[in-house]
Write an enzyme that holds these catalytic residues in place. Structure first.
Site, PDB file in Angstrom:
ATOM      1  N   GLN A  16       0.862  -1.222  -0.171  1.00  0.00           N
ATOM      2  CA  GLN A  16       0.238   0.176   0.085  1.00  0.00           C
ATOM      3  C   GLN A  16       0.910   1.402   0.032  1.00  0.00           C
ATOM      4  O   GLN A  16       0.439   2.045  -0.670  1.00  0.00           O
ATOM      5  CB  GLN A  16      -1.066   0.027   1.323  1.00  0.00           C
ATOM      6  CG  GLN A  16      -1.754   1.302   1.264  1.00  0.00           C
ATOM      7  CD  GLN A  16      -2.849   1.361   2.471  1.00  0.00           C
ATOM      8  OE1 GLN A  16      -3.331   2.365   2.809  1.00  0.00           O
ATOM      9  NE2 GLN A  16      -2.933   0.294   3.252  1.00  0.00           N
ATOM     10  N   GLU A 138       1.181  -1.278   8.379  1.00  0.00           N
ATOM     11  CA  GLU A 138       0.583  -0.070   8.827  1.00  0.00           C
ATOM     12  C   GLU A 138       0.333   0.015  10.194  1.00  0.00           C
ATOM     13  O   GLU A 138       0.862   1.095  10.911  1.00  0.00           O
ATOM     14  CB  GLU A 138      -1.063  -0.128   8.348  1.00  0.00           C
ATOM     15  CG  GLU A 138      -1.736   0.660   8.674  1.00  0.00           C
ATOM     16  CD  GLU A 138      -1.688   2.243   8.463  1.00  0.00           C
ATOM     17  OE1 GLU A 138      -1.446   2.629   6.985  1.00  0.00           O
ATOM     18  OE2 GLU A 138      -1.883   3.143   9.392  1.00  0.00           O
ATOM     19  N   ASP A 167       0.695   3.542   6.046  1.00  0.00           N
ATOM     20  CA  ASP A 167       0.716   3.174   4.594  1.00  0.00           C
ATOM     21  C   ASP A 167       0.675   4.378   3.665  1.00  0.00           C
ATOM     22  O   ASP A 167       1.558   4.849   3.069  1.00  0.00           O
ATOM     23  CB  ASP A 167       0.060   2.135   4.288  1.00  0.00           C
ATOM     24  CG  ASP A 167       0.485   0.870   4.616  1.00  0.00           C
ATOM     25  OD1 ASP A 167       1.873   0.495   5.004  1.00  0.00           O
ATOM     26  OD2 ASP A 167      -0.248  -0.341   4.658  1.00  0.00           O
ATOM     27  N   GLY A 246      -7.912  20.684  20.898  1.00  0.00           N
ATOM     28  CA  GLY A 246      -7.188  21.938  20.435  1.00  0.00           C
ATOM     29  C   GLY A 246      -8.089  22.919  21.245  1.00  0.00           C
ATOM     30  O   GLY A 246      -8.551  22.629  22.318  1.00  0.00           O
ATOM     31  N   GLY A 247      -7.987  24.161  20.482  1.00  0.00           N
ATOM     32  CA  GLY A 247      -8.519  25.474  21.437  1.00  0.00           C
ATOM     33  C   GLY A 247     -10.102  25.615  21.101  1.00  0.00           C
ATOM     34  O   GLY A 247     -10.280  26.139  22.034  1.00  0.00           O
TER      35      GLY A 247
HETATM   36  N1  CAO Z   1      12.015 -10.408  -9.198  1.00  0.00           N
HETATM   37  C1  CAO Z   1      12.766 -11.034  -8.408  1.00  0.00           C
HETATM   38  N2  CAO Z   1      12.626 -10.840  -6.932  1.00  0.00           N
HETATM   39  C2  CAO Z   1      11.536 -10.215  -6.808  1.00  0.00           C
HETATM   40  C3  CAO Z   1      11.181  -9.219  -7.708  1.00  0.00           C
HETATM   41  C4  CAO Z   1      11.216  -9.366  -8.980  1.00  0.00           C
HETATM   42  N3  CAO Z   1      10.560  -8.824  -9.583  1.00  0.00           N
HETATM   43  N4  CAO Z   1      10.582  -8.132  -6.895  1.00  0.00           N
HETATM   44  C5  CAO Z   1      10.563  -8.561  -5.533  1.00  0.00           C
HETATM   45  N5  CAO Z   1      11.585  -9.558  -5.453  1.00  0.00           N
HETATM   46  C6  CAO Z   1      12.114  -9.933  -4.225  1.00  0.00           C
HETATM   47  C7  CAO Z   1      12.918  -9.212  -3.367  1.00  0.00           C
HETATM   48  O1  CAO Z   1      14.300  -9.155  -4.058  1.00  0.00           O
HETATM   49  C8  CAO Z   1      12.805  -9.938  -2.120  1.00  0.00           C
HETATM   50  O2  CAO Z   1      13.852 -10.983  -2.169  1.00  0.00           O
HETATM   51  P1  CAO Z   1      15.103 -11.079  -0.848  1.00  0.00           P
HETATM   52  O3  CAO Z   1      14.269 -11.050   0.364  1.00  0.00           O
HETATM   53  O4  CAO Z   1      15.433 -12.638  -1.315  1.00  0.00           O
HETATM   54  O5  CAO Z   1      15.901 -10.351  -1.239  1.00  0.00           O
HETATM   55  C9  CAO Z   1      11.635 -10.688  -1.870  1.00  0.00           C
HETATM   56  O6  CAO Z   1      10.963 -10.353  -3.124  1.00  0.00           O
HETATM   57  C10 CAO Z   1      10.257 -10.102  -1.111  1.00  0.00           C
HETATM   58  O7  CAO Z   1      10.490  -8.625  -0.682  1.00  0.00           O
HETATM   59  P2  CAO Z   1      10.146  -7.940   0.698  1.00  0.00           P
HETATM   60  O8  CAO Z   1      11.007  -8.512   1.733  1.00  0.00           O
HETATM   61  O9  CAO Z   1       9.971  -6.579   0.869  1.00  0.00           O
HETATM   62  O10 CAO Z   1       8.642  -8.590   0.770  1.00  0.00           O
HETATM   63  P3  CAO Z   1       7.891  -9.348   2.239  1.00  0.00           P
HETATM   64  O11 CAO Z   1       6.594  -9.732   1.736  1.00  0.00           O
HETATM   65  O12 CAO Z   1       8.675 -10.192   2.622  1.00  0.00           O
HETATM   66  O13 CAO Z   1       7.712  -7.988   3.076  1.00  0.00           O
HETATM   67  C11 CAO Z   1       6.997  -5.734   3.694  1.00  0.00           C
HETATM   68  C12 CAO Z   1       6.591  -6.986   2.822  1.00  0.00           C
HETATM   69  C13 CAO Z   1       5.871  -4.891   3.221  1.00  0.00           C
HETATM   70  C14 CAO Z   1       6.803  -6.176   5.295  1.00  0.00           C
HETATM   71  C15 CAO Z   1       8.395  -5.139   3.438  1.00  0.00           C
HETATM   72  O14 CAO Z   1       8.432  -5.133   2.071  1.00  0.00           O
HETATM   73  C16 CAO Z   1       8.894  -3.961   4.020  1.00  0.00           C
HETATM   74  O15 CAO Z   1       8.914  -3.977   5.200  1.00  0.00           O
HETATM   75  N6  CAO Z   1       8.697  -2.989   3.357  1.00  0.00           N
HETATM   76  C17 CAO Z   1       9.051  -1.589   3.663  1.00  0.00           C
HETATM   77  C18 CAO Z   1       8.117  -0.943   4.585  1.00  0.00           C
HETATM   78  C19 CAO Z   1       6.598  -0.844   4.050  1.00  0.00           C
HETATM   79  O16 CAO Z   1       6.519  -0.425   3.014  1.00  0.00           O
HETATM   80  N7  CAO Z   1       5.932  -1.303   4.663  1.00  0.00           N
HETATM   81  C20 CAO Z   1       4.380  -1.101   4.078  1.00  0.00           C
HETATM   82  C21 CAO Z   1       3.456  -2.273   3.775  1.00  0.00           C
HETATM   83  S1  CAO Z   1       2.050  -1.969   3.519  1.00  0.00           S
HETATM   84  O17 CAO Z   1       2.104  -0.642   2.361  1.00  0.00           O
END
Ligand code: CAO
Length: 419
Positions: A16, A138, A167, A246-247
């Site tokens: 998101q 979030e 988010d 607030g105020g």
């Molecule tokens: N081709 C190959 N690999 C890909 C790819 C592609 N096109 N796109 C993504 N990947 C891989 C990434 O390289 C990553 O791989 P590794 O962990 O092996 O290096 C993997 O996919 C997953 O990425 P991720 O760790 O970001 O995804 P997740 O589902 O485990 O975590 C989240 C999700 C949201 C918790 C994490 O991305 C995060 O903390 N993001 C930052 C904070 C954030 O934006 N939070 C809000 C989430 S809601 O908007």
């Protein structure tokens, strides 16, 4: 002509926060190229599914006006395509878990070498410090950013709010950071790193609660109902229920029908400037000159009595009648509107904030259009892309792949199934 026409965004966002940011940039005219994993895509495509086989509303409502290319960015051919995209684009936006891009081989150092004009913008849960490696969603951000500790009632548990301030709120912060970095690039000629940590974004939105923290250190918070009730304050800004804090004191009050309709309520603000009108409306003209009620200071210890008296009046009216009576008198009130009422709101539909969109898999659905209105950059909401819908188009028209080179890329499997 749209405000961001000519700007190319390499969109590596998912879920998101990041997609909120790139959707806004797309609405302002940027060409947003969303990179997704072949056959998988943004996880939200298949989360909270309501129409079997179709992209979910979670995905469609956050990814309008974008193009989708599928690339396995961990394969050699995929890395080559991504490198060409980095050379072509102005901004890379991502919200992967910390270090995921470095592991992919596209950390900031590498990006700068490929394209020194590139702006690299990230959402992370936390900024540099002891939590920088944490994954964040979030509600974690709402808790870590000060929202939960200040939301809810003082004698109850902390609450998260329905507004996605962690988010979508951080996505908005990031969009601003990108736009100002683009402006700075026109003078420096260089890209830069833009970081919007979710904790910081939520804290920014909770700024008035940090104000109250410092005021609390100098004495009780008289605008909080807790003060009039004689309840002691603790060491930190408390949860203030529905107090405005607030105020201008305000509260949520029952309206006619509240016994059966969970949204038959109004927010009522006893703004000092219109206090006499409030007294007239609620049938308490004697309060206008009574020293216990005539001044804002005198009213603060009596907020429970004042609002319960006003509520006796609001309970005799619907929330819309309260609005109709108070508005001409400049008394600030607001009906508690349900999502159903908002979706049907004629004014929001007329301004394009609520729109209907057609989708080939799911048919027509309702969504929130662009909430920011520019007089010289009109927004037309276009449905979200299907997974990899524009892979071939982007490979050929943006990156110039042709003939045998294009065949090789497709045969390599690095871009998944190509239509
Ligand atoms: N081709 C190959 N690999 C890909 C790819 C592609 N096109 N796109 C993504 N990947 C891989 C990434 O390289 C990553 O791989 P590794 O962990 O092996 O290096 C993997 O996919 C997953 O990425 P991720 O760790 O970001 O995804 P997740 O589902 O485990 O975590 C989240 C999700 C949201 C918790 C994490 O991305 C995060 O903390 N993001 C930052 C904070 C954030 O934006 N939070 C809000 C989430 S809601 O908007």
């Amino acid at each position: 002509m749209k405000a961001l026409e000519g700007i190319k965004i390499l969109d590596f966002t998912h879920v998101q926060s990041g997609p909120t940011c790139t959707q806004l940039l797309a609405w302002f005219g940027a060409d947003v190229i969303k990179v997704e994993r072949p056959g998988v895509g943004d996880a939200t495509r298949k989360q909270l599914v309501d129409v079997p086989g179709a992209d979910s509303l979670y995905f469609t409502m956050l990814n309008h006006n974008k193009r989708s290319i599928t690339i396995n960015t961990k394969s050699e051919v995929g890395k080559e395509i991504l490198t060409r995209l980095v050379k072509e684009c102005d901004v890379l936006v991502e919200n992967f878990a910390p270090s995921a891009l470095d592991r992919m081989g596209f950390g900031w150092e590498e990006i700068q070498k490929i394209n020194p004009r590139m702006i690299m913008a990230s959402v992370k849960g936390f900024g540099p410090g002891k939590y920088e490696d944490c994954k964040v969603y979030e509600n974690v951000a709402q808790c870590a950013g000060g929202s939960a500790s200040t939301t809810g009632f003082p004698d109850d548990v902390p609450l998260v709010t329905g507004a996605q301030i962690g988010d979508s709120g951080t996505g908005l912060h990031l969009a601003l950071g990108i736009c100002v970095a683009l402006i700075q690039r026109t003078t420096t000629g260089k890209g830069q790193r833009v970081l919007a940590p979710m904790q910081d974004g939520v804290l920014n939105l909770c700024r008035v609660k940090l104000r109250d923290q410092q005021r609390l250190e100098r004495g009780p918070l008289k605008e909080y109902s807790q003060y009039g009730r004689g309840e002691a304050f603790g060491i930190a800004t408390p949860r203030a229920g529905n107090d405005s804090g607030g105020g201008q004191p305000g509260r949520i009050l029952k309206c006619k029908g509240w016994e059966t309709d969970p949204n038959s309520y109004t927010y009522f603000i006893t703004q000092a400037a219109v206090w006499k009108s409030v007294c007239e409306v609620i049938g308490k003209p004697e309060w206008k000159d009574d020293p216990d009620f005539a001044t804002p200071e005198a009213r603060l210890p009596r907020l429970d009595l004042i609002f319960s008296t006003i509520e006796e009046w609001t309970k005799s009216k619907t929330k819309f009648e309260v609005m109709d009576i108070c508005n001409p008198l400049n008394i600030p009130v607001g009906p508690i509107l349900s999502m159903k009422e908002l979706a049907e709101d004629e004014s929001l539909r007329a301004t394009g904030t609520i729109v209907e969109v057609d989708h080939p898999e799911r048919g027509q659905y309702t969504t929130v259009g662009c909430p920011i209105k520019l007089s010289d950059s009109q927004v037309e909401v276009v449905r979200s892309p299907l997974l990899g819908e524009h892979t071939k188009e982007i490979l050929t028209t943006v990156l110039g792949y042709q003939g045998p080179e294009l065949d090789m890329v497709i045969r390599s499997g690095a871009v998944g199934e190509v239509h």
